[in-house]
Design an enzyme around this catalytic site. Structure first.
Site, PDB file in Angstrom:
ATOM      1  N   VAL A  23       6.679  -7.019   0.383  1.00 27.24           N
ATOM      2  CA  VAL A  23       7.277  -5.979  -0.460  1.00 27.24           C
ATOM      3  C   VAL A  23       6.745  -6.100  -1.892  1.00 27.24           C
ATOM      4  O   VAL A  23       6.492  -5.092  -2.553  1.00 27.24           O
ATOM      5  CB  VAL A  23       8.820  -6.065  -0.441  1.00 27.24           C
ATOM      6  N   CYS A  24       6.548  -7.317  -2.355  1.00 29.11           N
ATOM      7  CA  CYS A  24       6.148  -7.564  -3.752  1.00 29.11           C
ATOM      8  C   CYS A  24       4.909  -6.784  -4.179  1.00 29.11           C
ATOM      9  O   CYS A  24       4.928  -6.128  -5.232  1.00 29.11           O
ATOM     10  CB  CYS A  24       5.972  -9.053  -3.998  1.00 29.11           C
TER      11      CYS A  24
END
Length: 188
Positions: free
Chosen positions: A47-48
């Site tokens: 996700v980062c």
């Protein structure tokens, strides 16, 4: 509990990666303009990079608003450089990527996950005096939205420039604000 609204950011000094260089950054470098501290758990994750890439896509607009962005993870500045070199998404980042291997910044903002050594997914909007004006923390699997971050900064900047006015829900730049008063109570 995350750092509190209207509290001053605490001292820190770290090495960061920015535009192909390693630089030193401290809390004093943040003062004088608006800032975003964009905490995320770790480089080379899932996700980062989508979030950091989204912020990178809005970085030019943020700079025009006198906002500097500081992404923060507990990785080192060396890992930030390696990620920047390895990922097409991260390669477009022009903002400062703070290394926080000693956990000082994550502890200062109270977002270090106890016993895990990584930061929560958290965003802090800081005014030019170093006071925290907004906080957002999401669970591991919930990515943030840079468009809403820009909207929140515009609202914070508007309220700072117009004492006595507040921005209602979903406020967008140019829309009506509210002037809280006794006459307004119960009429919204």
């Amino acid at each position: 509990m995350a750092a509190n609204i209207n509290t001053k950011i605490k001292p820190f000094k770290t090495t960061a990666y920015k535009q192909g260089k390693f630089i030193e950054v401290s809390e004093n470098d943040v003062l004088g303009s608006w800032a975003v501290f964009f905490f995320y758990p770790a480089d080379f994750t899932f996700v980062c990079p989508t979030e950091l890439g989204d912020v990178a896509d809005h970085y030019e607009a943020l700079r025009k608003m006198d906002v500097e962005v500081y992404s923060v993870s507990t990785d080192t500045h060396f890992v930030h450089k390696a990620w920047h070199d390895a990922s097409e998404t991260i390669a477009k980042i022009q903002y400062t990527m703070l290394g926080d291997a000693n956990h000082t910044i994550s502890n200062n903002f109270d977002v270090l996950r106890e016993g895990q050594g990584v930061a929560d997914r958290a965003t802090f909007i800081v005014d030019p005096e170093g006071l925290i004006q907004a906080v957002e923390i999401t669970a591991e699997g919930i990515g943030r939205n840079a468009e809403d971050l820009v909207r929140k900064i515009k609202a914070a900047q508007y309220v700072a420039a117009h004492p006595g006015e507040v921005c209602p829900a979903k406020w967008q730049e140019g829309e009506a604000t509210l002037a809280p008063s006794l006459d307004l109570v119960g009429k919204i």
